[in-house]
Scaffold this active site. Structure first.
Site, PDB file in Angstrom:
ATOM      1  N   GLU A 239       0.782  -1.233   0.000  1.00 15.43           N
ATOM      2  CA  GLU A 239       0.000   0.000   0.000  1.00 15.43           C
ATOM      3  C   GLU A 239       0.818   1.290   0.000  1.00 15.43           C
ATOM      4  O   GLU A 239       0.717   2.122   0.912  1.00 15.43           O
ATOM      5  CB  GLU A 239      -0.992  -0.013   1.168  1.00 15.43           C
ATOM      6  CG  GLU A 239      -2.002  -1.133   1.008  1.00 15.43           C
ATOM      7  CD  GLU A 239      -3.064  -1.185   2.099  1.00 15.43           C
ATOM      8  OE1 GLU A 239      -2.919  -0.485   3.119  1.00 15.43           O
ATOM      9  OE2 GLU A 239      -4.050  -1.916   1.905  1.00 15.43           O
TER      10      GLU A 239
ATOM     11  N   GLU B  43      -5.673  -7.578  -1.557  1.00 12.59           N
ATOM     12  CA  GLU B  43      -6.504  -7.418  -0.365  1.00 12.59           C
ATOM     13  C   GLU B  43      -7.859  -6.872  -0.761  1.00 12.59           C
ATOM     14  O   GLU B  43      -7.955  -5.970  -1.599  1.00 12.59           O
ATOM     15  CB  GLU B  43      -5.865  -6.452   0.644  1.00 12.59           C
ATOM     16  CG  GLU B  43      -4.598  -6.936   1.293  1.00 12.59           C
ATOM     17  CD  GLU B  43      -4.065  -5.945   2.321  1.00 12.59           C
ATOM     18  OE1 GLU B  43      -4.846  -5.079   2.786  1.00 12.59           O
ATOM     19  OE2 GLU B  43      -2.862  -6.012   2.647  1.00 12.59           O
TER      20      GLU B  43
END
Length: 545
Positions: free
Chosen positions: A198, A340
């Protein structure tokens, strides 16, 4: 863990969901499709992931986090469900891939794992975080599962917008990746590196300080950093896939959240979820057919993005996914592996979101790959597939995911060269059978059996029994029996349905691999209570081996 764009972050409180149990359905395959996760190392072809034979593979996996936290190892090892039991359940539900988040702290010499129930997991006592990872990789491989390693955090303290921090340099990041690539070189269970979790914006434009995409600043351009790290990894292990996440805002700066300056507005998405510039500025790797783009995608339980309240929700979602990352798949540029995605499903909008998202990924083996967040119930923003006992399953989530899951089939055979660093003396696997089809034949009266004790501890042991069909025809369905001395009792089994009656143990073929072809072998793994004892009077469908 996961984060939205400029606003807010994820909590880590314990989530409690209603209990239930769900049993996986068998997924059929066609001749052009690899069973489970395929054979050998994986590579890419257009927007597909394929195995060493060229057969298409779809990764339908799950995240099991904890190695990125202060525990430095998988969460839930404190529960009453042994670590193998948890992997057994994941595989039985249809998750064929495990994404393993870690922090660089867990890789340091002298790092220690905590939160392990010594009574339930005696074979993990005294092991380092990497040694526990070795055992999980070994066992997952014996079940036909694949492993993706995810550099989730530089330190256990938290995530970072850039791939380096003042205390964890880019050199450390890359060197640790090279170490892992070398450690698992030759072990096709481990298929690749999710380079940094991320990347996201920080600071406000024009003085942005976060991760950008295509801006050309080597200190902030995540695309260029991914190339440097990806090529370094491929220099050590050219067979790995390189998973590259997106950013949040392509400029690397926050949008119009606080500055109220329309000139600085840009289109931002989830942390790691914005690959809108990857078409224009692709990641360039030195080894062809190794790049997989890996966006993250969440629902309102993480952050209530504006699109969830649009008048045309959920019809607006496919266009949003197209814009951020789906176009890469639809234009045949590269495969997508959604690293995710998840929700508590507390808001009815989130249930619709998950249903629409799964439909968007496509059905069957040619659909987009994914690893759901998460197995863990202690993910505050999403909860897990496992409930608080780390055994019972959240049926509402599993029912939505189930039609898209392709169960693992067959072991990857463990390491084919180079050490795995584990304390158990090598791989705990090997093929779990031959082709999953063919004619149904009676037993042909010929087999051989070999046994290997993998581990032992006070009051129990772990072993593997490999039976080879040396006859002239397939045995379908196959069944292996053996005897143990009185006082030895079965703990758990894998690669078959293993049961015990008196002193006789029966390992029945799993539904996804019922046939044992002529010349093929099956390896049945087990743990047992009592004095370590080799199986006796081994038979294949009633014929002595």
């Amino acid at each position: 863990m996961f984060r939205p764009t400029a606003l807010g972050g994820a909590l880590t409180a314990l989530a409690t969901v209603a209990a239930g149990v769900f049993i996986a359905a068998t997924v059929s395959t066609s001749p052009a499709v690899a069973a489970g996760t395929g054979t050998g190392y994986l590579h890419t072809s257009g927007n597909q992931i394929v195995d060493s034979t060229g057969a298409t593979v779809r990764l339908t996996g799950i995240n099991w986090f904890g190695m990125e936290t202060d525990n430095k190892t998988f969460h839930g090892l404190w529960s009453s469900n042994p670590w193998r039991g948890q992997l057994d359940k994941m595989a039985s539900l249809g998750y064929n891939t495990l994404r393993v988040p870690y922090s660089n702290d867990a890789l340091k010499p002298g790092a220690t794992a905590s939160g392990v129930n010594d009574f339930v997991n005696p074979d993990l006592v005294g092991l380092s975080p990497l040694q526990i990872l070795d055992k999980v990789i070994d066992y997952a491989g014996s079940k036909g599962m694949r492993i993706i390693l995810d550099r989730h955090r530089p330190t256990a303290a938290g995530q970072s917008p850039l791939w380096y921090t003042p205390t964890v340099s880019e050199a450390t990041w890359i060197n640790d990746w090279k170490m892992l690539a070398q450690r698992y070189a030759g072990n096709p269970t481990v298929i690749g590196a999710d380079l940094h979790n991320e990347p996201h914006a920080e600071g406000t434009n024009p003085a942005a300080t976060g991760a950008c995409w295509g801006c050309g600043d080597t200190a902030r351009d995540w695309r260029l950093a991914a190339e440097r790290a990806g090529n370094a990894v491929l220099g050590v292990q050219p067979n790995w896939l390189i998973f590259v996440e997106g950013v949040s805002c392509p400029s690397g700066g926050l949008s119009n959240v606080w500055d109220n300056d329309p000139s600085n507005d840009e289109d931002c998405g989830w942390w790691g979820g914005n690959l809108s510039k990857a078409g224009q500025f692709p990641v360039r790797l030195n080894v062809a057919n190794r790049l997989v783009y890996s966006p993250h995608e969440y629902a309102t339980s993480v952050y209530r993005q504006t699109w969830f309240d649009a008048p045309d929700y959920p019809a607006n979602m496919p266009a949003i996914w197209d814009k951020y990352w789906g176009y890469l798949y639809k234009q045949n540029i590269a495969p997508i592996m959604m690293g995710e995605f998840g929700s508590t499903l507390a808001d009815p909008k989130d249930k619709v979101w998950l249903e629409k998202l799964m439909a968007y990924t496509g059905t069957g083996v040619t659909g987009m790959s994914f690893t759901y967040w998460s197995w863990n119930p202690n993910s505050g923003d999403t909860g897990g597939i496992a409930l608080d006992d780390w055994t019972t399953i959240n049926t509402a989530k599993q029912a939505i995911l189930q039609p898209y899951l392709i169960a693992p089939s067959g072991g990857t055979g463990g390491p084919t060269g180079g050490p795995t660093g584990g304390p158990t003396g090598g791989p705990t696997g090997g093929p779990t059978g031959g082709p999953t089809g063919g004619p149904t034949n009676p037993p042909t009266g010929a087999c051989t059996a070999t046994y290997r004790q993998v581990n032992a501890w006070q009051g129990g042991f772990q072993g593997e029994l490999t039976v080879k069909n040396t006859g002239s025809g397939a045995v379908n369905p196959w069944s292996v029996t053996w005897s143990w001395p009185s006082g030895v009792t079965l703990g758990s089994g894998w690669n078959a349905t293993v049961t015990q009656s008196g002193t006789t143990v029966t390992a029945a073929a799993p539904s996804h691999a019922p046939s044992l072809a002529a010349g093929a072998s099956v390896t049945v793994g087990f743990t047992a209570n009592g004095t370590a004892s080799a199986p006796g009077a081994v038979k294949l469908n009633g014929t002595s081996c």
